[in-house]
Design an enzyme around this catalytic site. Structure first.
Site, PDB file in Angstrom:
ATOM      1  N   SER A 132       0.805  -1.360  -0.060  1.00 25.45           N
ATOM      2  CA  SER A 132       0.094  -0.017   0.077  1.00 25.45           C
ATOM      3  C   SER A 132       0.925   1.358  -0.065  1.00 25.45           C
ATOM      4  O   SER A 132       1.964   1.197   0.609  1.00 25.45           O
ATOM      5  CB  SER A 132      -0.760  -0.176   1.195  1.00 25.45           C
ATOM      6  OG  SER A 132      -1.446   1.294   1.339  1.00 25.45           O
ATOM      7  N   TYR A 146      -2.379  -0.830  10.233  1.00 26.07           N
ATOM      8  CA  TYR A 146      -2.308  -1.283   8.836  1.00 26.07           C
ATOM      9  C   TYR A 146      -1.041  -0.981   8.080  1.00 26.07           C
ATOM     10  O   TYR A 146      -0.290  -1.476   7.464  1.00 26.07           O
ATOM     11  CB  TYR A 146      -3.600  -0.675   8.267  1.00 26.07           C
ATOM     12  CG  TYR A 146      -3.636  -0.708   6.734  1.00 26.07           C
ATOM     13  CD1 TYR A 146      -3.959  -1.918   6.431  1.00 26.07           C
ATOM     14  CD2 TYR A 146      -3.411   0.209   5.944  1.00 26.07           C
ATOM     15  CE1 TYR A 146      -4.088  -2.429   4.848  1.00 26.07           C
ATOM     16  CE2 TYR A 146      -3.748  -0.052   4.703  1.00 26.07           C
ATOM     17  CZ  TYR A 146      -3.894  -1.305   4.110  1.00 26.07           C
ATOM     18  OH  TYR A 146      -4.175  -1.706   2.723  1.00 26.07           O
TER      19      TYR A 146
HETATM   20  P1  NDP Z   1     -11.141  -5.902  -0.425  1.00 30.42           P
HETATM   21  O1  NDP Z   1     -11.627  -5.686   1.013  1.00 30.42           O
HETATM   22  O2  NDP Z   1     -12.324  -5.179  -1.355  1.00 30.42           O
HETATM   23  O3  NDP Z   1     -10.974  -7.572  -0.789  1.00 30.42           O
HETATM   24  C1  NDP Z   1     -10.253  -8.379  -0.173  1.00 30.42           C
HETATM   25  C2  NDP Z   1      -9.883  -9.446  -0.719  1.00 30.42           C
HETATM   26  O4  NDP Z   1      -8.833 -10.161   0.223  1.00 30.42           O
HETATM   27  C3  NDP Z   1     -10.993 -10.275  -0.799  1.00 30.42           C
HETATM   28  O5  NDP Z   1     -10.844 -11.272  -1.963  1.00 30.42           O
HETATM   29  C4  NDP Z   1     -11.062 -11.282   0.403  1.00 30.42           C
HETATM   30  O6  NDP Z   1     -11.716 -12.632   0.281  1.00 30.42           O
HETATM   31  C5  NDP Z   1      -9.363 -11.492   0.480  1.00 30.42           C
HETATM   32  N1  NDP Z   1      -9.131 -11.670   1.826  1.00 30.42           N
HETATM   33  C6  NDP Z   1      -9.357 -11.161   2.875  1.00 30.42           C
HETATM   34  N2  NDP Z   1      -9.081 -11.777   4.285  1.00 30.42           N
HETATM   35  C7  NDP Z   1      -8.703 -12.979   3.838  1.00 30.42           C
HETATM   36  C8  NDP Z   1      -8.304 -14.021   4.416  1.00 30.42           C
HETATM   37  N3  NDP Z   1      -8.308 -14.417   5.709  1.00 30.42           N
HETATM   38  N4  NDP Z   1      -8.135 -15.296   3.283  1.00 30.42           N
HETATM   39  C9  NDP Z   1      -8.013 -15.144   2.342  1.00 30.42           C
HETATM   40  N5  NDP Z   1      -8.597 -14.101   1.633  1.00 30.42           N
HETATM   41  C10 NDP Z   1      -8.795 -12.966   2.295  1.00 30.42           C
HETATM   42  O7  NDP Z   1      -9.896  -5.229  -0.459  1.00 30.42           O
HETATM   43  P2  NDP Z   1      -9.117  -4.632  -1.574  1.00 30.42           P
HETATM   44  O8  NDP Z   1      -9.560  -5.501  -3.060  1.00 30.42           O
HETATM   45  O9  NDP Z   1      -9.369  -3.158  -1.749  1.00 30.42           O
HETATM   46  O10 NDP Z   1      -7.574  -4.869  -1.048  1.00 30.42           O
HETATM   47  C11 NDP Z   1      -6.703  -5.813  -1.863  1.00 30.42           C
HETATM   48  C12 NDP Z   1      -5.469  -5.578  -1.414  1.00 30.42           C
HETATM   49  O11 NDP Z   1      -5.060  -4.239  -1.921  1.00 30.42           O
HETATM   50  C13 NDP Z   1      -5.176  -5.650   0.176  1.00 30.42           C
HETATM   51  O12 NDP Z   1      -4.120  -6.314   0.434  1.00 30.42           O
HETATM   52  C14 NDP Z   1      -5.334  -4.236   0.490  1.00 30.42           C
HETATM   53  O13 NDP Z   1      -4.549  -3.953   1.810  1.00 30.42           O
HETATM   54  C15 NDP Z   1      -4.528  -3.494  -0.674  1.00 30.42           C
HETATM   55  N6  NDP Z   1      -4.824  -2.240  -0.716  1.00 30.42           N
HETATM   56  C16 NDP Z   1      -6.086  -1.709  -0.919  1.00 30.42           C
HETATM   57  C17 NDP Z   1      -6.221  -0.396  -1.113  1.00 30.42           C
HETATM   58  C18 NDP Z   1      -7.643   0.367  -1.617  1.00 30.42           C
HETATM   59  O14 NDP Z   1      -7.797   1.434  -1.429  1.00 30.42           O
HETATM   60  N7  NDP Z   1      -8.745  -0.683  -1.722  1.00 30.42           N
HETATM   61  C19 NDP Z   1      -5.207   0.703  -1.259  1.00 30.42           C
HETATM   62  C20 NDP Z   1      -3.769   0.037  -0.708  1.00 30.42           C
HETATM   63  C21 NDP Z   1      -3.674  -1.352  -0.678  1.00 30.42           C
HETATM   64  P3  NDP Z   1     -13.076 -13.024   0.836  1.00 30.42           P
HETATM   65  O15 NDP Z   1     -13.765 -11.941   0.759  1.00 30.42           O
HETATM   66  O16 NDP Z   1     -13.232 -14.249   0.211  1.00 30.42           O
HETATM   67  O17 NDP Z   1     -12.659 -13.237   2.374  1.00 30.42           O
END
Ligand code: NDP
Length: 237
Positions: A132, A146
């Site tokens: 991030s 975070y």
């Molecule tokens: P979302 O919350 O929209 O999606 C998160 C994804 O991660 C889902 O597919 C979820 O799967 C999966 N996930 C979460 N916890 C688990 C777990 N315990 N085991 C397996 N899968 C898991 O988040 P984003 O798409 O926004 O974020 C994706 C990445 O990008 C993250 O690492 C986040 O920190 C990073 N990021 C996001 C930003 C943003 O503004 N959106 C900015 C900077 C970084 P499920 O629902 O099936 O559990």
């Protein structure tokens, strides 16, 4: 788009948001994609049907499950660790167990997955971890825990790039800024704070992040390693 034809890819956390965009893009580029999910079974099954990728239930908070999933995937050409959670709020109020769970998902899982993947990864392999922009710069209060997880990603990417580079394996981080997903919706409460810090005042789209991941996974990026690729609309400019 067939830059990844014949490549085997595993995306940890692919059911929604940025991860789903990465699954779509890698599959569109011709890769054979497996992705994991934890809570979003229906979304995962829909995405699998749409893309031809395979969905597997694997909780990234469980180190043994993550390592087993990577091991069962065999000789991967591409590992993308996207699964992540974000806890925000006053550090004096946050639940300590939840903070530790976030650290397991955001830090422990990427490290152990990358190491396990590297055991079987062929020359030319690619490891990409989604960090991030807050790994670089914390622009406002309430995100210390975070941010620590995303700064940890930077250290592991630099170190593992040194460890695996001699085998022709690259290790990189992609660092999104605000991206419109369930985690950070474009109409959410942080919008004004975030846009005040950005030069392009909008949320990014998941496919904009997936494009960078696909490039790093592809044949043009073989000399790019140990680097942080920030896509943040100028948040850190
Ligand atoms: P979302 O919350 O929209 O999606 C998160 C994804 O991660 C889902 O597919 C979820 O799967 C999966 N996930 C979460 N916890 C688990 C777990 N315990 N085991 C397996 N899968 C898991 O988040 P984003 O798409 O926004 O974020 C994706 C990445 O990008 C993250 O690492 C986040 O920190 C990073 N990021 C996001 C930003 C943003 O503004 N959106 C900015 C900077 C970084 P499920 O629902 O099936 O559990």
């Amino acid at each position: 788009m067939a830059g990844l034809k014949g490549k085997r890819a595993l995306v940890l956390g692919g059911s929604r948001g940025i991860g789903a965009a990465i699954v779509r893009r890698l599959a569109a580029e011709g890769a054979e994609v497996v992705f994991t999910y934890a809570g979003s079974r229906e979304a995962a099954e829909r995405l699998a049907g749409e893309t031809g990728a395979r969905a597997e239930l694997t909780d990234s908070a469980d180190r043994e499950a993550v390592v087993a999933r990577v091991r069962e995937s065999g000789a991967l050409d591409v590992l993308v660790v996207n699964a992540g959670v974000a806890m925000m709020g006053d550090p004096l109020e946050l639940d300590a167990d939840e903070v530790d769970r976030m650290i397991r998902i955001n830090v422990h899982a990427p490290y152990h997955a990358a190491v396990e993947a590297a055991r079987r990864m062929p020359e030319g392999g690619r490891i990409v971890v989604i960090g991030s922009n807050v790994g670089n710069h914390v622009g406002f209060p309430g995100i210390a825990a975070y941010a620590l997880t995303k700064s940890a990603v930077q250290g592991m990417v630099r170190g593992l790039a040194r460890d695996f580079g001699p085998r022709g394996i690259t290790v990189n981080a992609v660092q999104p800024g605000p991206v419109d997903t369930d985690m950070n919706p474009a109409d959410g409460p942080l919008k004004d704070t975030l846009y005040g810090l950005m030069s392009i005042k909008r949320h990014g789209r998941p496919d904009e992040i997936a494009g960078m991941v696909a490039w790093l996974a592809g044949p043009e990026a073989g000399f790019v390693t140990g680097a942080m690729h920030t896509i943040d609309g100028g948040y850190g400019a």
